[in-house]
Each structure stands twice: as C-alpha cells, then as structure tokens.
Scaffold this active site. Structure first.
Site, PDB file in Angstrom:
ATOM      1  N   GLY A 211      42.940  35.294  48.005  1.00 15.87           N
ATOM      2  CA  GLY A 211      43.325  35.217  46.598  1.00 15.87           C
ATOM      3  C   GLY A 211      44.616  35.944  46.332  1.00 15.87           C
ATOM      4  O   GLY A 211      45.060  36.743  47.162  1.00 15.87           O
ATOM      5  N   SER A 212      45.218  35.662  45.184  1.00 13.00           N
ATOM      6  CA  SER A 212      46.496  36.307  44.862  1.00 13.00           C
ATOM      7  C   SER A 212      46.314  37.816  44.732  1.00 13.00           C
ATOM      8  O   SER A 212      45.194  38.279  44.515  1.00 13.00           O
ATOM      9  CB  SER A 212      47.059  35.780  43.547  1.00 13.00           C
ATOM     10  OG  SER A 212      46.673  34.482  43.316  1.00 13.00           O
ATOM     11  N   GLY A 216      41.197  41.283  42.743  1.00 18.02           N
ATOM     12  CA  GLY A 216      39.963  42.039  42.937  1.00 18.02           C
ATOM     13  C   GLY A 216      39.331  41.891  44.310  1.00 18.02           C
ATOM     14  O   GLY A 216      38.137  42.110  44.465  1.00 18.02           O
ATOM     15  N   THR A 218      39.907  43.747  47.100  1.00 17.32           N
ATOM     16  CA  THR A 218      39.504  45.070  47.570  1.00 17.32           C
ATOM     17  C   THR A 218      38.276  45.550  46.813  1.00 17.32           C
ATOM     18  O   THR A 218      37.331  46.095  47.398  1.00 17.32           O
ATOM     19  CB  THR A 218      40.669  46.061  47.383  1.00 17.32           C
ATOM     20  OG1 THR A 218      41.850  45.480  47.919  1.00 17.32           O
ATOM     21  CG2 THR A 218      40.387  47.361  48.067  1.00 17.32           C
ATOM     22  N   GLU A 434      64.747  31.612  17.249  1.00 15.44           N
ATOM     23  CA  GLU A 434      63.291  31.811  17.252  1.00 15.44           C
ATOM     24  C   GLU A 434      62.644  31.116  16.057  1.00 15.44           C
ATOM     25  O   GLU A 434      61.550  30.557  16.179  1.00 15.44           O
ATOM     26  CB  GLU A 434      62.941  33.298  17.257  1.00 15.44           C
ATOM     27  CG  GLU A 434      63.383  34.055  18.504  1.00 15.44           C
ATOM     28  CD  GLU A 434      62.952  33.407  19.801  1.00 15.44           C
ATOM     29  OE1 GLU A 434      61.874  32.783  19.861  1.00 15.44           O
ATOM     30  OE2 GLU A 434      63.719  33.507  20.785  1.00 15.44           O
TER      31      GLU A 434
HETATM   32  P1  ADP Z   1      43.494  42.857  45.409  1.00 10.25           P
HETATM   33  O1  ADP Z   1      42.857  43.633  46.505  1.00 10.25           O
HETATM   34  O2  ADP Z   1      42.978  41.466  45.282  1.00 10.25           O
HETATM   35  O3  ADP Z   1      44.968  42.883  45.413  1.00 10.25           O
HETATM   36  P2  ADP Z   1      42.306  44.892  43.848  1.00 10.25           P
HETATM   37  O4  ADP Z   1      40.866  44.749  44.198  1.00 10.25           O
HETATM   38  O5  ADP Z   1      43.030  45.985  44.511  1.00 10.25           O
HETATM   39  O6  ADP Z   1      43.071  43.550  44.035  1.00 10.25           O
HETATM   40  O7  ADP Z   1      42.389  45.035  42.276  1.00 10.25           O
HETATM   41  C1  ADP Z   1      43.149  46.023  41.655  1.00 10.25           C
HETATM   42  C2  ADP Z   1      42.426  46.543  40.435  1.00 10.25           C
HETATM   43  O8  ADP Z   1      42.350  45.552  39.418  1.00 10.25           O
HETATM   44  C3  ADP Z   1      41.006  46.927  40.728  1.00 10.25           C
HETATM   45  O9  ADP Z   1      40.923  48.243  41.120  1.00 10.25           O
HETATM   46  C4  ADP Z   1      40.304  46.705  39.416  1.00 10.25           C
HETATM   47  O10 ADP Z   1      40.379  47.839  38.620  1.00 10.25           O
HETATM   48  C5  ADP Z   1      41.103  45.614  38.764  1.00 10.25           C
HETATM   49  N1  ADP Z   1      40.426  44.324  38.931  1.00 10.25           N
HETATM   50  C6  ADP Z   1      40.866  43.275  39.643  1.00 10.25           C
HETATM   51  N2  ADP Z   1      39.995  42.234  39.566  1.00 10.25           N
HETATM   52  C7  ADP Z   1      38.982  42.651  38.799  1.00 10.25           C
HETATM   53  C8  ADP Z   1      37.751  42.030  38.355  1.00 10.25           C
HETATM   54  N3  ADP Z   1      37.436  40.769  38.691  1.00 10.25           N
HETATM   55  N4  ADP Z   1      36.927  42.759  37.572  1.00 10.25           N
HETATM   56  C9  ADP Z   1      37.245  44.020  37.229  1.00 10.25           C
HETATM   57  N5  ADP Z   1      38.364  44.659  37.615  1.00 10.25           N
HETATM   58  C10 ADP Z   1      39.242  43.992  38.383  1.00 10.25           C
HETATM   59 ZN    ZN Z   2      64.108  29.741  23.060  1.00  9.68          ZN
HETATM   60 MG    MG Z   3      43.915  44.874  47.650  1.00  3.41          MG
END
Ligand code: ADP
Ligand code: ZN
Ligand code: MG
Length: 636
Positions: A211-212, A216, A218, A434
């Site tokens: 995923g991008s 979430g 991690t 605008e």
């Molecule tokens: P990735 O690993 O996909 O780059 P992370 O898990 O590190 O993203 O996400 C970074 C932060 O964004 C998390 O610590 C969390 O606080 C928030 N976050 C991301 N996705 C979610 C989700 N689905 N629900 C709640 N918090 C989220």
């Molecule tokens: Zn414009």
């Molecule tokens: Mg991550």
C-alpha cells in the site's frame, strides 16, 4: 571537601565480549592520549593523572590553571619533583571541578580551543592508527565468524517489542477491513498453532502488506502482534544495506536466530523493497551487498518451518519491483493490500486520533472526512495534530471546527503564506479569478457545492476555491465532466471578461494543466468524444495502482493523434466560451463576490448562499422519469 572515589563501572571486568571490545577500544584511545601528552609535555612540565591533579588542588599546591577543552595546564605553588608546571586531561565533564578550584583560590584561565599545529600531526598519526584498528575490527566482525563478533555490526538492528508492551490492537486501525480479515488468520495461528498443525493446514510463512506510504502498514503489523500477544521484531529493509559487503547478510542471520529463540513471534521487515529489488537490476554501488542480503533472506525463509510459530510480515509500496523469488510459494506468497481510506474509514481514523483531543461542540468529523479525499491515515493523524497545535496557539481549551479546517488546508496545500504581500493588481486579479470559479461552481447544478473561497496565498496558489463532494464518487457522467471543466475555466474567463484579452494572467496555469489532462482522459480513456468514439487510445504500462510514473505507450496512428489533439482543444474551447457567457450573464454577482473577497479574504459556504442565493439542486433528468414509468407502467 571530600573527594568522591572514581566510580567504577559496575560490571568490571566486562561480562560479555561486546563490552570487552569496547573496553579495549577505549583503552587504546586512552593510551593514545597519554602518549600524545608525553610527546607534547615540555621539560619542567609534569604529566599528572586527573586524580593526582585533584589531590594537588585540595592540598592547595596549585596556583593557576589554564583550561582549554579537555586539557588542563597549570602551575604549582611549590615544585613537585623539580617541575613547576603540569598538564592533565579532564576525563569527562566534572561539574565539581570549578567550585573546587574556586574554593582553593586557584587562578582560573579559560582558553578557546584552538588547533595546535604541533599536536595535529601527532593526532593524525594516532588517529590514523586507531582508524585502521577500528576497520580491522569491523571487517572481521562482518565476516561473521563466531569468534570475531566485534561490536554490533553483524548484529541485526531489529527492535524487539515485548508482547506486554505492545498495546496496539486491530481496534486502533480504522478502515482496511479486508486487510484486517486476512490478518486475523495469522493472529489465530500465532495464538493456537496446534489447532492448525493438527489438521495439517499449511500456514503462510510470509505475508506482504502492500500500500501507499502512510496507509497504516506498520500499524497493522504491530496490531497483529498485539492481538496475538506475541513478541514483535521490527526492522527496516534499509537497515540491512550497509557499506560493507556481508554485513547485511550477517544481520539477517542474526535476526532470524534471535527470532527463533522468541517463537512464537512476528518478524516485520518494513520497506522490503530496499533489499528486495529484483536482482541484477539497479546500478552499481552496494549492489553486491544487497544481493547477498536478499539471498540470505531467501535462505532463512526456506530454512524454517512455519509450525515453529514464526511469521514474517513485510511491507512495501513498490511490489512491482520486488524480486520474483520473494513472492514464490513458501515465501511472501500472501499479499494483503492496504488501501487508502474511503470517506467512512477517514471518519473512523479521525475518531481514533481525536480520542485524546478535547473537541468543541461544533466539530463534525464527517465534514472533515468528506473534504479529505486522497488523505492517508498518516495525513489524517497529522491533520488532527496540526489542529490541536492551532488551538493551543490560540489559547483554546478545545479544538474547534475552525482549527480542523485550518489544519486540513495546511496539510493538503502547505502553510498559509500571509506574509506574501500581493500587489494591488494581483489581489484584484485573484479575487476575480476565484469569484469566477465560485460562481460557476455554485450555479452549475452538477458541480460539487462550493465550500470555501479564499484569496489568502497558500503553498503555490494565490487563491483557492474548495468544493465538498456530498458523496464519494466512483464514476462521473459526461455532463458532469463538462460542468467541471466550465467551472475550472471560470477563473480565466473572469479575468478576460473584466480585464480584457490582453490582461489575462499566468494565475490560471494550474487550471489549464488540470483541464487539459482531464479532457485527454475523457477522450482517450472514457470514450466521451463523439468523433473518436468509445476506443481506448494509449496503453498504460506497469502497475495501475500506486505507481506515480506510469508510462503511456502510443498505440494509435499519427492521424488519430491529430484528431485527439483537435478534439481536446475543441471541448476546452467550447467550455471556455460557455464560462464567459455564464459569467457575463451573472456579472453583477461576479463583481459583488470579488469585492467581498477583497474585504474579507475568506468566504464560507454560508456567505456564498447569502451573496448568490441558494444553489440549484443536483439533477439527473431522466432518472425520475424512468422510476416513475417503472412504477406505473404506461398503458400500452
Ligand atoms: P505505513 O507503514 O503504511 O507507511 P504507518 O503504519 O507508519 O504507515 O502509519 C503512520 C501513522 O498513521 C500511524 O502511526 C497511525 O497513527 C496513522 N494511521 C495510518 N493508517 C491508519 C489507520 N487505518 N487507522 C488509524 N491510524 C492510521
Ligand atoms: Zn483557478
Ligand atoms: Mg511504515
């Protein structure tokens, strides 16, 4: 004043190899320093240990000290062993030294640390020798032989999160329901492996989260460990990649042997693409090193049996560049896609992150959720934090809707640039531009309602008109697309209408850019041109999602190419003249809006309603007819 005994390292002699090596290293440094001192001390100057020096001070035999960094030089009152001066080295910061010196009535001279040419040569030699010794240690460590595990270079840098400190659960992850469902199985297995082993079910060894960034991944991996209440080793792929060949592979070995000791447990490799790129791709550099590391990961994954209770999770946002060997059965054969959140998930994520934030009564998170399409979980977390910061900055006890709106704009478009002073002309130009967008957005029924108009510069933009989709849309009809284009051309149209053909501005460049792409998509992908028909022109290569740099291959003739260009031009030109026509018709309103914008700089949806009247209802002309007919079929 009693002098404290020099503190001894509590674990002396060192208990394990590692600290012994560090000890040896420090000893070499110390000897080196003393050696240097010996070289540089002049005749009649005595080298004292720091303790001897303190002794002389308390005995009242020191007249003067000159402190330069760590080097303390000084003069005795009475000669000691024929020396009238001394030198010593301050081992660490000693906060008690100055009071002690003052108490003993010693004259203190502070000196700026300066380079001393005589010293620097000696230092260079000693430093060079130390560096060589150090490198030798490292290289031997990297070879991975057992006896030579110097320092921690070959140790994996994985962080171990114990089961009882990891408080993250699935309930902390909003949205991504499918991903959670898939991972639930992994949790089940980690909790009760015997249940699965008994019926011979093969459990995946590796699960790849795709995923991008910021969606979430991690967080999900941590939640799996938290739910299963097992230890969690996390390491980032980039930490395996080091300068020295062999280090990465040694770290992988170490990581897996460590993990096995803690089974059942989860090993999480973040940014797998950093090590997992296809072998043989990539240019030069630490390429060999990466390949060795990757090979080691493959070997380790083959080497364990998932019934041991070890599961490897990994995350990447570029599954397309991973080495195919990683995705084979028995390795990361299961992929879980973590999508960007939709409007409902966004609201849920906002709820999670506002749990600890006091919210004012006017806050409606669903409105913020609707206004943030494309935001990831990380963006939303950031938004909530910015809102809280803004509330604190304004001495508010609770976060208001205004704070959240402010934060939304800041996160999506960059900070406001109130300090950017616009010239009088720029200001009026922007106001009319605008206002043009806003009016057309307001009166064209299929456009999303205008939510806010502002002429406060933000990020790259001088002014912005915001729209708020009422429902998340998955498709768009042609009439809607056309009204969108008319509205997007409204800025430029207003400029031309009010200031004349020769005074249109560059401020419309992003509108033009956006519209051109949009119309090209209409023509080439959505089949919305009557001339070209429902044909796909151009083929997209590579992954359809995640990739930013998609390559479009031309699969049509020169003649078609010309037709496409013509058609795009024609549609835009028609929409533009429609925009001019509409604005002419509503010129009074346009003037009023521009003038109010100059005064207030920001207009909300309510302001617009007051100035322009109620917006027309969205309509889908034939739908009502069809429904009516189906309910009451006309008599044939
Ligand atoms: P990735 O690993 O996909 O780059 P992370 O898990 O590190 O993203 O996400 C970074 C932060 O964004 C998390 O610590 C969390 O606080 C928030 N976050 C991301 N996705 C979610 C989700 N689905 N629900 C709640 N918090 C989220
Ligand atoms: Zn414009
Ligand atoms: Mg991550």
């Amino acid at each position: 004043m009693a002098r404290k005994p020099i503190k001894r390292n509590s674990s002396f002699p060192p208990q394990n190899n590692q600290s012994m090596y560090v000890g040896v290293f420090l000893l070499i440094v110390l000897l080196g320093t003393l050696l240097v001192l010996q070289f540089t001390s002049q005749p009649g100057e005595k080298t004292l240990t720091y303790s001897q020096f303190l002794g002389q001070v308390t005995n009242g035999n020191v007249a003067l000290v000159r402190i330069e960094g760590q080097v303390i030089q000084g003069e005795f009152k009475n000669r000691v062993e024929n020396a009238s001066r001394f030198v010593t080295i301050l081992p660490l910061m000693d906060e008690e030294l100055l009071p002690l010196l003052k108490q003993a009535g010693v004259e203190i001279i502070g000196e700026k640390v300066k380079e001393q040419s005589g010293w620097s040569l000696t230092w260079m030699i000693v430093g060079g020798l130390l560096l060589v010794a150090f490198l030798l240690f490292v290289m031997r460590g990297a070879q991975g032989g057992d006896s030579s595990r110097a320092f921690t270079f070959s140790k994996s840098r994985a962080r171990l999160h114990r089961e009882n400190t990891n408080k993250i659960r699935f309930s902390d992850v909003a949205g991504c329901e499918e991903a959670k469902q898939d991972l639930q199985e992994v949790v089940e297995f980690l909790k009760r492996p015997e249940k699965f082993n008994a019926i011979g079910a093969r459990i995946p060894k590796g699960v790849l989260l795709v995923g991008s960034p910021g969606t979430g991944k991690t967080l999900l991996a941590k939640a799996v460990a938290g739910e299963a209440r097992v230890p969690f080793f996390s390491v980032s792929g980039s930490e395996f990649v080091e300068m020295f060949v062999g280090v990465g592979a040694a770290r992988v070995r170490d990581l897996f042997s460590e993990a096995r000791k803690h089974a059942p447990c989860i090993v999480f490799i973040d940014e797998l693409d950093a090590v997992g790129r296809s072998r043989g791709a990539g240019l030069g550099g630490s390429h060999d090193e990466r390949e060795q590391t990757l090979n080691q990961i493959l070997v380790e994954m083959d080497g364990f049996d998932s019934s041991e209770g070890l599961i490897i999770l990994a995350a990447t946002n570029r599954p397309d560049i991973l080495d195919p060997a990683l995705l084979r059965p028995g390795r990361f054969d299961r992929q879980v896609v973590v999508d960007k959140p939709d409007v409902k998930a966004r609201e849920a994520i906002l709820k999670i992150h506002t749990r600890k934030v006091p919210l004012a009564d006017d806050v409606d998170l669903s409105i913020i959720a609707r206004g943030t399409p494309g935001f990831t979980g990380a963006d939303l977390e950031n938004l909530v934090n910015e809102a809280a910061l803004n509330a604190a900055r304004n001495n508010r006890k609770k976060v208001t809707m205004e704070d959240l709106e402010f934060a939304k704009d800041k996160v999506s478009l960059g900070p406001e640039r109130r300090s950017l002073v616009l010239s009088e002309e720029d200001k009026w130009m922007t106001a009319y531009h605008e206002a043009g967008h806003a009016i057309l957005g307001h009166i064209l029924p299929l456009n999303d309602p205008v939510h806010k108009v502002t002429i406060i510069p933000r990020g790259q933009a001088l002014g912005i008109t915001y729209h708020l989709p009422e429902v998340e849309k998955r498709s768009i009809v042609k009439e809607e697309a056309l009204q969108n284009i008319i509205m997007a051309m409204g800025g430029r149209a207003a400029e031309e209408l009010k200031f004349g053909k020769d005074y249109i501005s560059s401020g419309a460049s992003s509108d033009i850019d956006h519209v051109t792409r949009f119309v090209r998509t209409m023509v080439c992908e959505w089949g919305m041109s009557e001339v070209l028909g429902p044909v796909r022109y151009g083929e997209t290569e590579g992954p359809v999602f995640l990739g930013k740099d998609l390559v479009t291959r031309k699969n049509f003739s020169e003649k078609i190419h010309e037709l496409i260009d013509e058609e795009v031009q024609k549609i835009i030109a028609q929409c533009y003249s429609e925009a001019i026509k509409l604005l002419k018709k509503h010129e009074k309103k346009l003037d009023l809006l521009a003038k109010t914008l100059i005064e207030k700089e920001v207009l909300t949806a309510d302001d617009l309603k007051e100035l322009l009247g109620e917006a027309p209802k969205k309509q889908f002309p034939r739908l009502e007819l069809i429904k009516k007919e189906l309910e009451h079929p006309a008599q044939a």
